[in-house]
Design a protein around this motif. Structure first.
Motif, PDB file in Angstrom:
ATOM      1  N   PRO A  55       0.615  -1.256  -0.219  1.00  0.00           N
ATOM      2  CA  PRO A  55       0.182   0.330   0.001  1.00  0.00           C
ATOM      3  C   PRO A  55       0.714   1.161  -0.004  1.00  0.00           C
ATOM      4  CG  PRO A  55      -0.397  -1.840   1.541  1.00  0.00           C
ATOM      5  CD  PRO A  55       0.772  -2.132   1.318  1.00  0.00           C
ATOM      6  N   ALA A  56       0.516   2.851  -0.774  1.00  0.00           N
ATOM      7  CA  ALA A  56       1.100   3.810  -0.529  1.00  0.00           C
ATOM      8  C   ALA A  56       1.019   3.922   0.898  1.00  0.00           C
ATOM      9  CB  ALA A  56       0.229   4.902  -1.373  1.00  0.00           C
ATOM     10  N   ASP A  57       0.646   3.625   1.567  1.00  0.00           N
ATOM     11  CA  ASP A  57       1.392   4.517   3.060  1.00  0.00           C
ATOM     12  C   ASP A  57       1.049   3.578   4.026  1.00  0.00           C
ATOM     13  OD1 ASP A  57      -1.403   2.679   3.292  1.00  0.00           O
ATOM     14  OD2 ASP A  57      -3.077   4.514   4.499  1.00  0.00           O
ATOM     15  N   ALA A  58       1.910   2.400   3.781  1.00  0.00           N
ATOM     16  CA  ALA A  58       2.652   1.287   4.064  1.00  0.00           C
ATOM     17  C   ALA A  58       3.309   2.193   4.891  1.00  0.00           C
ATOM     18  CB  ALA A  58       3.980   0.062   3.687  1.00  0.00           C
ATOM     19  N   TRP A  59       3.621   1.274   6.151  1.00  0.00           N
ATOM     20  CA  TRP A  59       4.066   2.136   7.769  1.00  0.00           C
ATOM     21  C   TRP A  59       5.626   1.165   7.177  1.00  0.00           C
ATOM     22  CZ3 TRP A  59       3.978   5.355  11.958  1.00  0.00           C
ATOM     23  CH2 TRP A  59       1.835   5.020  11.669  1.00  0.00           C
ATOM     24  N   ARG A  60       6.917   2.291   7.424  1.00  0.00           N
ATOM     25  CA  ARG A  60       8.252   1.175   7.483  1.00  0.00           C
ATOM     26  C   ARG A  60       8.713   2.081   9.211  1.00  0.00           C
ATOM     27  NH1 ARG A  60       9.372   5.807   2.063  1.00  0.00           N
ATOM     28  NH2 ARG A  60       7.227   4.931   1.078  1.00  0.00           N
ATOM     29  N   ARG A  61       9.480   1.057  10.007  1.00  0.00           N
ATOM     30  CA  ARG A  61      10.494   0.818  10.847  1.00  0.00           C
ATOM     31  C   ARG A  61      11.698   1.296  10.074  1.00  0.00           C
ATOM     32  NH1 ARG A  61       9.284  -4.428  14.026  1.00  0.00           N
ATOM     33  NH2 ARG A  61      10.211  -2.536  15.683  1.00  0.00           N
ATOM     34  N   THR A  62      12.216   1.861  11.458  1.00  0.00           N
ATOM     35  CA  THR A  62      13.614   2.698  12.097  1.00  0.00           C
ATOM     36  C   THR A  62      14.001   1.720  13.276  1.00  0.00           C
ATOM     37  OG1 THR A  62      13.011   4.884  12.201  1.00  0.00           O
ATOM     38  CG2 THR A  62      13.412   4.292  10.036  1.00  0.00           C
ATOM     39  N   ALA A  63      15.240   2.356  13.618  1.00  0.00           N
ATOM     40  CA  ALA A  63      15.631   2.588  15.049  1.00  0.00           C
ATOM     41  C   ALA A  63      16.600   3.748  15.568  1.00  0.00           C
ATOM     42  CB  ALA A  63      16.621   1.327  15.569  1.00  0.00           C
ATOM     43  N   ASP A  64      16.631   4.385  16.880  1.00  0.00           N
ATOM     44  CA  ASP A  64      17.552   5.768  16.818  1.00  0.00           C
ATOM     45  C   ASP A  64      18.381   5.370  17.942  1.00  0.00           C
ATOM     46  OD1 ASP A  64      17.071   7.002  14.419  1.00  0.00           O
ATOM     47  OD2 ASP A  64      15.022   7.293  15.067  1.00  0.00           O
ATOM     48  N   VAL A  65      19.527   5.346  18.428  1.00  0.00           N
ATOM     49  CA  VAL A  65      20.142   5.354  19.169  1.00  0.00           C
ATOM     50  C   VAL A  65      20.942   6.679  20.207  1.00  0.00           C
ATOM     51  CG1 VAL A  65      22.109   4.149  20.133  1.00  0.00           C
ATOM     52  CG2 VAL A  65      20.793   3.184  18.801  1.00  0.00           C
ATOM     53  N   VAL A  66      20.345   7.205  21.086  1.00  0.00           N
ATOM     54  CA  VAL A  66      21.077   7.763  22.092  1.00  0.00           C
ATOM     55  C   VAL A  66      22.430   6.788  22.729  1.00  0.00           C
ATOM     56  CG1 VAL A  66      20.683   9.700  23.494  1.00  0.00           C
ATOM     57  CG2 VAL A  66      18.753   9.322  22.294  1.00  0.00           C
ATOM     58  N   ALA A  67      23.987   7.524  22.343  1.00  0.00           N
ATOM     59  CA  ALA A  67      24.712   7.175  22.888  1.00  0.00           C
ATOM     60  C   ALA A  67      25.135   8.004  23.867  1.00  0.00           C
ATOM     61  CB  ALA A  67      25.780   7.206  21.933  1.00  0.00           C
ATOM     62  N   VAL A  68      25.788   8.000  24.944  1.00  0.00           N
ATOM     63  CA  VAL A  68      26.084   8.388  25.815  1.00  0.00           C
ATOM     64  C   VAL A  68      27.461   8.009  26.629  1.00  0.00           C
ATOM     65  CG1 VAL A  68      25.131  10.032  28.578  1.00  0.00           C
ATOM     66  CG2 VAL A  68      23.237   9.372  27.067  1.00  0.00           C
ATOM     67  N   ASP A  69      28.513   9.251  26.887  1.00  0.00           N
ATOM     68  CA  ASP A  69      29.767   8.884  27.748  1.00  0.00           C
ATOM     69  C   ASP A  69      28.807   9.635  29.274  1.00  0.00           C
ATOM     70  OD1 ASP A  69      30.256  12.138  27.658  1.00  0.00           O
ATOM     71  OD2 ASP A  69      31.156  11.405  26.383  1.00  0.00           O
ATOM     72  N   PRO A  70      30.361   9.517  29.507  1.00  0.00           N
ATOM     73  CA  PRO A  70      30.572   9.643  31.116  1.00  0.00           C
ATOM     74  C   PRO A  70      29.887  10.429  31.735  1.00  0.00           C
ATOM     75  CG  PRO A  70      32.315   7.609  31.060  1.00  0.00           C
ATOM     76  CD  PRO A  70      31.842   8.030  29.465  1.00  0.00           C
ATOM     77  N   ASP A  71      30.552  11.472  30.584  1.00  0.00           N
ATOM     78  CA  ASP A  71      30.181  13.105  31.056  1.00  0.00           C
ATOM     79  C   ASP A  71      28.797  13.674  30.921  1.00  0.00           C
ATOM     80  OD1 ASP A  71      33.496  13.533  31.260  1.00  0.00           O
ATOM     81  OD2 ASP A  71      34.098  13.696  29.750  1.00  0.00           O
ATOM     82  N   GLY A  72      28.645  12.894  29.961  1.00  0.00           N
ATOM     83  CA  GLY A  72      26.938  12.828  30.159  1.00  0.00           C
ATOM     84  C   GLY A  72      26.221  14.368  28.364  1.00  0.00           C
ATOM     85  N   ARG A  73      27.645  13.505  27.514  1.00  0.00           N
ATOM     86  CA  ARG A  73      27.082  14.303  26.394  1.00  0.00           C
ATOM     87  C   ARG A  73      27.020  13.049  25.863  1.00  0.00           C
ATOM     88  NH1 ARG A  73      32.838  15.478  24.174  1.00  0.00           N
ATOM     89  NH2 ARG A  73      33.451  13.169  24.166  1.00  0.00           N
ATOM     90  N   VAL A  74      25.795  13.602  24.413  1.00  0.00           N
ATOM     91  CA  VAL A  74      25.106  12.046  23.514  1.00  0.00           C
ATOM     92  C   VAL A  74      25.514  12.652  21.669  1.00  0.00           C
ATOM     93  CG1 VAL A  74      23.465  12.534  24.637  1.00  0.00           C
ATOM     94  CG2 VAL A  74      23.546  14.746  22.530  1.00  0.00           C
TER      95      VAL A  74
END
Length: 297
Positions: A153-172
């Motif tokens: 279908p033209a309106d079919a859902w697409r799936r992704t994954a996103d990552v928040v990588a954080v170091d010990p100093d709190g930086r992303v």
């Protein structure tokens, strides 16, 4: 440029004229046939001008045409969107198609329609073949030999994954997007799920491919699923966002879809106000997880 007769005489003398399927000769700078109006396109490999109705370049056989952008010269000019639509044809992400009547089947994984001008190829399609190979190329759709096996279908859902990588100093860790949508904007590392892959493993894989940072998929903690209408201008997208902690001194290097990478304080990333998609919402939720729900970034 002179009259048609003057221009075509020069082109014929210099052997640079193109011949339309109607038999008319045309100078190389014409965007359409002088006699019948058939669109003309320029071969990306050898520069030969050929009628659009041909399945390949009349000179070298290449099936990919360079986009011709600029002022109108003969009353016809393909826009980039029109050019890509001609090349993509009926293909959609998630659909299955066949090359030739008895050719090989493939599944479309991704279609990049709006790559930056000056980038070659100017559009790209990523497919998975029946034997499991995954390739990216810009082969045009040909109604004479290509067939639709299964159309989603033209309106079919697409799936992704996103990552928040954080170091010990709190930086992303953020990436600068190389392609549309949001070219040049900062975003979280992430991308589409491969067939048979869950979102946690997809997130770990995309993090490694785009930044060189490798983590165990089991270490990813789910932040949430984001599927609000309009979150992605390409259509209906749902993403699973994950949080992962990485050691101090973790080195990131831009690769794949990332033009650049940087480590930045979470509050600074949100203050910039130019994050792609809904990644600011994801970072705020990640901030609440990092502070045990006692604060919000």
């Amino acid at each position: 440029m002179g009259t048609y007769e003057e221009d075509v005489a020069v082109a014929l003398r210099e052997r640079r004229a193109s011949t339309c399927t109607c038999g008319a000769s045309n100078p190389p700078h014409y965007d359409a046939c002088h006699d019948c109006g058939q669109p003309l396109v320029t071969c990306a490999t050898c520069g030969t001008v050929s009628p659009q109705r041909f399945g390949g370049c009349t000179e070298c056989g290449c099936e990919t045409f360079a986009e011709t952008l600029g002022p109108h010269e003969e009353g016809y000019e393909l826009t980039h969107a029109e050019f890509v639509n001609l090349q993509v044809g009926p293909r959609r992400v998630g659909g299955r198609y066949r090359v030739g009547a008895n050719g090989e089947d493939y599944e479309v994984l991704d279609i990049e329609r709006e790559r930056p001008l000056g980038t070659w190829p100017s559009w790209q399609i990523t497919v998975r073949w029946a034997d499991g190979r995954t390739t990216s190329h810009c082969t045009r759709w040909d109604d004479r030999r290509d067939t639709v096996v299964e159309q989603p279908p033209a309106d079919a859902w697409r799936r992704t994954a996103d990552v928040v990588a954080v170091d010990p100093d709190g930086r992303v860790l953020l990436i600068e997007r190389r392609w549309e949508p949001f070219t040049g904007c900062w975003a979280l590392p992430g991308g589409h799920l491969d067939e048979g892959e869950d979102s946690r493993h997809a997130g770990a894989r995309e993090l490694a491919e785009e930044t060189g940072v490798r983590v165990d998929a089991a270490d990813l903690t789910l932040i949430g699923t984001y599927d609000a209408p309009g979150r992605d201008p390409r259509g209906r997208y749902s993403t699973d966002a994950y949080l992962v902690r990485v050691p101090a001194g973790t080195v990131a290097v831009a690769d794949d879809d990332a033009a650049n990478v940087r480590w930045v304080e979470l509050s600074t990333a949100l203050a910039d106000g130019a994050l792609a998609f809904d990644h600011a919402d994801i970072l705020r939720a990640a901030g609440r997880l990092l502070t045990g729900g006692k604060g919000s970034c």
